[in-house]
Design a protein around this motif. Sequence first.
Motif, mmCIF file in Angstrom:
data_model
loop_
_atom_site.group_PDB
_atom_site.id
_atom_site.type_symbol
_atom_site.label_atom_id
_atom_site.label_comp_id
_atom_site.label_asym_id
_atom_site.label_seq_id
_atom_site.Cartn_x
_atom_site.Cartn_y
_atom_site.Cartn_z
ATOM 1 N N ASP A 106 0.713 -1.121 -0.163
ATOM 2 C CA ASP A 106 -0.059 -0.015 -0.023
ATOM 3 C C ASP A 106 0.984 1.130 -0.256
ATOM 4 O O ASP A 106 2.055 1.341 0.864
ATOM 5 C CB ASP A 106 -0.847 -0.094 1.281
ATOM 6 C CG ASP A 106 -1.994 -1.245 1.286
ATOM 7 O OD1 ASP A 106 -2.483 -1.049 0.380
ATOM 8 O OD2 ASP A 106 -1.802 -1.984 2.409
ATOM 9 N N PHE A 107 0.303 2.396 -0.887
ATOM 10 C CA PHE A 107 1.255 3.379 -0.971
ATOM 11 C C PHE A 107 0.658 4.083 0.368
ATOM 12 O O PHE A 107 -0.378 4.173 0.725
ATOM 13 C CB PHE A 107 0.874 4.192 -1.848
ATOM 14 C CG PHE A 107 1.447 5.704 -2.081
ATOM 15 C CD1 PHE A 107 2.797 6.001 -2.194
ATOM 16 C CD2 PHE A 107 0.464 6.727 -1.769
ATOM 17 C CE1 PHE A 107 3.326 7.155 -1.866
ATOM 18 C CE2 PHE A 107 1.037 7.982 -1.786
ATOM 19 C CZ PHE A 107 2.272 8.244 -1.591
ATOM 20 N N VAL A 108 1.644 4.676 1.260
ATOM 21 C CA VAL A 108 1.499 5.614 2.473
ATOM 22 C C VAL A 108 1.391 6.896 2.454
ATOM 23 O O VAL A 108 0.476 7.519 2.677
ATOM 24 C CB VAL A 108 2.329 4.900 3.459
ATOM 25 C CG1 VAL A 108 2.018 5.646 5.026
ATOM 26 C CG2 VAL A 108 1.940 3.346 3.961
ATOM 27 N N LYS A 109 2.557 7.437 2.075
ATOM 28 C CA LYS A 109 2.688 8.633 2.087
ATOM 29 C C LYS A 109 4.037 9.194 1.282
ATOM 30 O O LYS A 109 4.916 8.534 0.878
ATOM 31 C CB LYS A 109 2.587 9.483 3.336
ATOM 32 C CG LYS A 109 3.741 9.237 4.189
ATOM 33 C CD LYS A 109 3.608 9.986 5.404
ATOM 34 C CE LYS A 109 3.647 11.593 5.227
ATOM 35 N NZ LYS A 109 4.020 12.396 6.648
ATOM 36 N N SER A 110 3.834 10.543 0.627
ATOM 37 C CA SER A 110 4.799 11.064 0.032
ATOM 38 C C SER A 110 5.526 12.331 1.013
ATOM 39 O O SER A 110 4.613 13.069 1.724
ATOM 40 C CB SER A 110 4.489 11.881 -1.327
ATOM 41 O OG SER A 110 4.271 11.000 -2.237
ATOM 42 N N SER A 111 6.565 12.141 1.257
ATOM 43 C CA SER A 111 7.174 13.406 2.392
ATOM 44 C C SER A 111 8.221 13.990 1.675
ATOM 45 O O SER A 111 8.921 13.900 0.980
ATOM 46 C CB SER A 111 7.884 12.634 3.558
ATOM 47 O OG SER A 111 7.275 11.536 4.003
ATOM 48 N N ASN A 112 7.936 15.242 1.976
ATOM 49 C CA ASN A 112 8.862 16.629 1.401
ATOM 50 C C ASN A 112 10.261 16.419 2.356
ATOM 51 O O ASN A 112 11.101 16.824 1.423
ATOM 52 C CB ASN A 112 8.095 17.819 1.936
ATOM 53 C CG ASN A 112 7.396 18.462 0.503
ATOM 54 O OD1 ASN A 112 7.782 18.136 -0.416
ATOM 55 N ND2 ASN A 112 6.273 18.815 1.104
ATOM 56 N N ARG A 113 10.150 16.232 3.469
ATOM 57 C CA ARG A 113 11.347 16.306 4.352
ATOM 58 C C ARG A 113 11.563 14.968 5.077
ATOM 59 O O ARG A 113 10.557 14.441 5.310
ATOM 60 C CB ARG A 113 11.394 17.294 5.161
ATOM 61 C CG ARG A 113 11.258 18.738 4.354
ATOM 62 C CD ARG A 113 10.771 19.892 5.659
ATOM 63 N NE ARG A 113 9.651 19.518 6.154
ATOM 64 C CZ ARG A 113 8.969 20.263 7.197
ATOM 65 N NH1 ARG A 113 9.562 21.206 7.631
ATOM 66 N NH2 ARG A 113 7.832 19.880 7.717
ATOM 67 N N PRO A 114 12.901 14.615 5.410
ATOM 68 C CA PRO A 114 13.003 13.390 5.801
ATOM 69 C C PRO A 114 12.176 13.392 7.279
ATOM 70 O O PRO A 114 11.721 12.366 7.768
ATOM 71 C CB PRO A 114 14.394 13.442 6.374
ATOM 72 C CG PRO A 114 15.120 13.986 5.264
ATOM 73 C CD PRO A 114 14.147 15.240 4.887
ATOM 74 N N LYS A 115 12.044 14.708 8.124
ATOM 75 C CA LYS A 115 11.271 14.563 9.463
ATOM 76 C C LYS A 115 9.620 14.264 9.122
ATOM 77 O O LYS A 115 9.034 14.380 10.000
ATOM 78 C CB LYS A 115 11.556 15.842 10.042
ATOM 79 C CG LYS A 115 10.992 16.988 9.632
ATOM 80 C CD LYS A 115 11.622 18.151 10.667
ATOM 81 C CE LYS A 115 10.891 19.484 10.005
ATOM 82 N NZ LYS A 115 11.394 20.565 10.986
ATOM 83 N N ASP A 116 9.399 14.273 7.703
ATOM 84 C CA ASP A 116 7.756 14.320 7.584
ATOM 85 C C ASP A 116 7.790 12.667 7.307
ATOM 86 O O ASP A 116 6.279 12.218 7.363
ATOM 87 C CB ASP A 116 7.307 14.898 6.397
ATOM 88 C CG ASP A 116 7.460 16.284 6.690
ATOM 89 O OD1 ASP A 116 7.380 16.819 7.899
ATOM 90 O OD2 ASP A 116 7.688 17.156 5.740
ATOM 91 N N CYS A 117 8.548 11.828 7.397
ATOM 92 C CA CYS A 117 8.458 10.340 7.130
ATOM 93 C C CYS A 117 7.529 9.739 8.366
ATOM 94 O O CYS A 117 7.640 10.187 9.141
ATOM 95 C CB CYS A 117 9.750 9.587 6.883
ATOM 96 S SG CYS A 117 10.519 10.227 5.515
ATOM 97 N N PRO A 118 7.193 8.618 7.963
ATOM 98 C CA PRO A 118 6.503 7.886 9.000
ATOM 99 C C PRO A 118 7.257 7.561 9.995
ATOM 100 O O PRO A 118 8.165 7.438 10.126
ATOM 101 C CB PRO A 118 5.911 6.513 8.179
ATOM 102 C CG PRO A 118 6.021 6.950 6.741
ATOM 103 C CD PRO A 118 6.942 7.988 6.685
ATOM 104 N N LYS A 119 6.467 7.738 11.357
ATOM 105 C CA LYS A 119 6.980 7.511 12.486
ATOM 106 C C LYS A 119 6.763 6.326 13.436
ATOM 107 O O LYS A 119 6.651 6.156 14.570
ATOM 108 C CB LYS A 119 6.966 8.829 13.412
ATOM 109 C CG LYS A 119 7.357 10.074 12.580
ATOM 110 C CD LYS A 119 7.044 11.390 13.615
ATOM 111 C CE LYS A 119 7.767 12.448 13.062
ATOM 112 N NZ LYS A 119 7.003 12.704 11.686
ATOM 113 N N ASP A 120 6.502 5.305 12.797
ATOM 114 C CA ASP A 120 5.830 4.081 13.363
ATOM 115 C C ASP A 120 6.992 2.985 13.664
ATOM 116 O O ASP A 120 6.535 1.904 14.034
ATOM 117 C CB ASP A 120 4.757 3.403 12.660
ATOM 118 C CG ASP A 120 5.198 3.152 11.265
ATOM 119 O OD1 ASP A 120 6.140 2.915 10.922
ATOM 120 O OD2 ASP A 120 4.185 3.098 10.402
#
Length: 303
Positions: A106-120
Amino acid sequence: MLLTMRSRLFNPQLSSLCHSLPHSHKSHPSLLAFSASISQGPNSLHASAAKAQRPVALSEAARFVRTVLFLPPGVNPDDVTDDMILPGSNIVLGPYAGDAKIKDVDFVKSSNRPKDCPKDDRPEFAMLGRSNVGKSSLINFLVRKKEVALTSKKPGKTQLINHFLVNKSWYIVDLPGYGFANAPESARMDWSSFTKGYFLNRETLVSVLLLIDGSVPPQKIDLDCANWLGRNNISMTFVFTKCDKMKGGKGRRPDENIRNFLELIKENYRQHPPWIMTSSVTGLGRDELLLHMSQLRNYWNNE
Ligand code: GDP
């Protein structure tokens, strides 16, 4: 934790093996020939690796190959047998390999910056490579779904970090391609500021899969990238793409290109990084790469 984890993914015993390598190991082609000649499928490889077989006598080629192998956690160099080496690679299959099938993605998200990446805290593998190296094709071929990786190709999305969740338990991360050959300097991705932060700070990064076009001689931009990752001790795997282009074409064969590439980067690596030949046209290396990823991931999950 980050550094400990990364260094654990490289078996320290391997470095002593590699230090014993002659400086110009011209016999490297035999490594490729040898590995490619192993005919068992990945499942039998896995089964035999998992069984912790009794050591058997090694052939001459196997003895040499052992000096340039990537040993995953849990494998003693003395216990390596021919059938534990994944075909078309220098990767030994160890006791952590398993669950290599992809059931859903599943596509989860696109992040602009490393700190926006999933945090799980799920483990992830980052796919990186020169534009046109075959990254989208490889991702689609790994997950066996067309168009999974197309998100990153949409205009305006080329500089995003795209997370795909596999089997609800781990991520494939599609990073922006670097070095658009025909773009003006100003339009090229600022790789330094954008992606380096991700590599240096992403705690859940199990391994970078650096894609290198196996059908062309080593390119400076790929060598620069490989050297930077090596110097920064980032856990990584070289995935050589387009290895179906074996015959007839201009230039050298993939095995020569790969040998030259590995020779050129070795100074920046304390031990031999894992590498594997793939082709999203013929299917070469798919199951083997997934098995390799499974053993790194399972080790990560168990530690
Ligand atoms: P990306 O820009 O890195 O995402 O590259 P693409 O996946 O779009 O592939 C770039 C080009 O290389 C396309 O024309 C693909 O058809 C071709 N290509 C990709 N993988 C392979 C491969 O394994 N073998 C061959 N012969 N061509 C490939």
